[in-house]
Write a protein that holds these residues in place. Structure first.
Motif: not given
Length: 262
Positions: A27-34, A184-193
């Motif tokens: 989504e716009p503006g979010e940070i997602v870390t994989i 990142m602490a700033a992540s909105d979501r973390v995805i474990c793959l």
């Protein structure tokens, strides 16, 4: 408005299933870390989302006129070939000196323009790559293990820079991390793959964890977080546990589980 989405995405390379059943949306503006172990398909997923490889199943959809900035995992530099950072920024699309200086300054390497790429440190080179990715004012910034090879302070500084870029530009960020336990602490979501999405959740900033303090000092605030996740399912008897010695899994019933951070 969703910027980029994958629905039931599967990828096969050389007859081997690399990814299966991947469904996600940015989504716009979010940070997602994989995050995920080596061989989990992180870079393959990015290439599929970018349209560089075709999925065996599923779909990838992108918002109309979506602008993407990409920072690769590494840049191989031919030392005998002269290439200044300023010249690199104009490849393949020419930019003005003012645009180049603005991008380099934003990324903390204002003096890098006349320097040879081969003479830059790993951290400086990653910042130049980020500056190049920002020139087109992307709606989505995709970074493939951008801190690989950097020391811990370098990682912290680069992650903080990414958070500042999101804050200042509003660009969404999709980041692949090479370290399962540092996100990142700033992540909105973390995805474990791990070939599929094992778990997904919002990270909490770690402020009191001994591991966090040991790595970055008691005074460090918000640059990095240690992330512990609890799987909502088993990998099965044929899938080895590859998440490292500090990944503290809780195999209590799914109803009692949640993404957790220590």
């Amino acid at each position: 408005m969703t910027l980029l989405a994958a629905q039931n995405l599967s990828v096969r390379l050389g007859g081997t299933d690399i990814l299966s059943g991947i469904t996600l949306a940015l989504e716009p503006g979010e940070i997602v870390t994989i995050v995920g172990p080596n061989g989990s398909g992180k870079s393959t997923l990015l290439r599929a989302l970018l349209g560089l490889i075709s999925p065996a199943k599923g779909t990838v959809t992108r918002a109309k006129s979506l602008s993407i900035g990409y920072v690769p995992q590494r840049l191989h530099i031919d030392r005998p070939m002269p290439m200044t950072a300023r010249r690199f920024l104009s490849l393949p699309k020419r930019c003005t000196d003012a645009q180049a200086m603005d991008a380099l300054t934003r990324c903390g390497v204002a003096d890098a323009g006349p320097r040879q790429l081969a003479d830059l440190s790993g951290g400086q080179l990653q910042r130049v790559l980020l500056a190049r990715a920002l020139l087109n004012q992307p709606d989505l910034l995709i970074l493939d293990e951008p801190t690989q090879g950097l020391d811990q302070p370098g990682e912290a500084a680069f992650y903080t820079l990414i958070a500042e870029v999101r804050r200042d530009t509003g660009a969404a960020v999709l980041l692949v991390s090479h370290d399962l336990h540092v996100v990142m602490a700033a992540s909105d979501r973390v995805i474990c793959l791990n070939g599929h999405i094992c778990c997904e959740g919002a990270p909490d900033v770690v402020r009191e964890a001994p591991e966090y303090r040991a790595l970055f000092g008691a005074g460090t605030q918000g640059a990095l977080a240690l992330y512990r996740h609890d799987h909502d399912h088993s990998h099965g008897p044929d899938t080895p546990h590859e998440h490292g010695p500090n990944c503290d899994h809780d195999h209590t019933p799914a109803s009692a589980k949640k993404a957790a951070h220590v």
